[in-house]
Write a protein that holds these residues in place. Sequence first.
Motif, PDB file in Angstrom:
ATOM      1  N   PHE A   1      33.928  42.007  50.165  1.00 25.26           N
ATOM      2  CA  PHE A   1      34.744  41.211  51.077  1.00 25.26           C
ATOM      3  C   PHE A   1      33.967  40.889  52.354  1.00 25.26           C
ATOM      4  O   PHE A   1      34.008  39.758  52.849  1.00 25.26           O
TER       5      PHE A   1
ATOM      6  N   ALA B   1      42.716  45.191  44.841  1.00 25.71           N
ATOM      7  CA  ALA B   1      42.695  43.923  45.583  1.00 25.71           C
ATOM      8  C   ALA B   1      41.430  43.137  45.250  1.00 25.71           C
ATOM      9  O   ALA B   1      41.474  41.907  45.099  1.00 25.71           O
TER      10      ALA B   1
ATOM     11  N   THR C   1      39.484  33.864  42.973  1.00 31.18           N
ATOM     12  CA  THR C   1      38.331  33.045  43.353  1.00 31.18           C
ATOM     13  C   THR C   1      37.720  32.353  42.137  1.00 31.18           C
ATOM     14  O   THR C   1      37.180  31.254  42.258  1.00 31.18           O
TER      15      THR C   1
ATOM     16  N   ALA D   1      41.284  39.492  43.658  1.00 30.80           N
ATOM     17  CA  ALA D   1      40.554  38.454  44.385  1.00 30.80           C
ATOM     18  C   ALA D   1      39.487  37.803  43.510  1.00 30.80           C
ATOM     19  O   ALA D   1      39.237  36.600  43.615  1.00 30.80           O
ATOM     20  N   THR D   2      38.865  38.586  42.636  1.00 27.13           N
ATOM     21  CA  THR D   2      37.862  38.031  41.736  1.00 27.13           C
ATOM     22  C   THR D   2      38.492  36.998  40.816  1.00 27.13           C
ATOM     23  O   THR D   2      37.925  35.921  40.592  1.00 27.13           O
TER      24      THR D   2
ATOM     25  N   TYR E   1      32.472  35.231  47.632  1.00 29.28           N
ATOM     26  CA  TYR E   1      33.155  36.435  47.148  1.00 29.28           C
ATOM     27  C   TYR E   1      32.897  36.630  45.647  1.00 29.28           C
ATOM     28  O   TYR E   1      32.612  37.731  45.193  1.00 29.28           O
ATOM     29  N   HIS E   2      32.984  35.552  44.887  1.00 29.42           N
ATOM     30  CA  HIS E   2      32.787  35.663  43.443  1.00 29.42           C
ATOM     31  C   HIS E   2      31.348  36.089  43.133  1.00 29.42           C
ATOM     32  O   HIS E   2      31.111  36.866  42.195  1.00 29.42           O
TER      33      HIS E   2
ATOM     34  N   SER F   1      35.310  31.434  48.375  1.00 29.42           N
ATOM     35  CA  SER F   1      35.458  31.780  46.957  1.00 29.42           C
ATOM     36  C   SER F   1      34.102  31.959  46.297  1.00 29.42           C
ATOM     37  O   SER F   1      33.888  32.900  45.532  1.00 29.42           O
TER      38      SER F   1
END
Length: 135
Positions: free
Chosen positions: A115, A27, A35, A31-32, A85-86, A82
């Motif tokens: 996260f 996940a 984002t 997500a990376t 997180y990135h 984003s």
Amino acid sequence: MTDATRAPRERPLSPHTSIWRWHITMAASIATRITGVGLYLGALILAAWAISLASGPEAYATFKGVMGSFLGKVVLFGMTLSFFYHLAAGVRHIVWDLGHALTVRQANAFSVASFAFAGAATIAVWVIAGLIGAL
């Protein structure tokens, strides 16, 4: 040629559909990528801001109106999430590239921390923005 050789062959499914199961590092990887795409789209918003600023007060007021709307704030919130997180994912990858936190348990913990950091940092920025009247 027989009819059997002309018929389409049954092709195997990709391995991920039969052997992979969802886990936190998967996940985090997805997500990376998501984002990263979001940040590219955010660069377009930044360009629109610069163009509207250079185009004069009326264009800038229109831009502010759009980005100050509910939908604009949702987009900006997503951009903030984003970004953080990135950023956390980049740090995670640097740590992995240095040969640390490579066990499954450590990688999972680092993914959860990425996260958590993104959520906490985003909320902190938006709370501060609200307190100083920037919203």
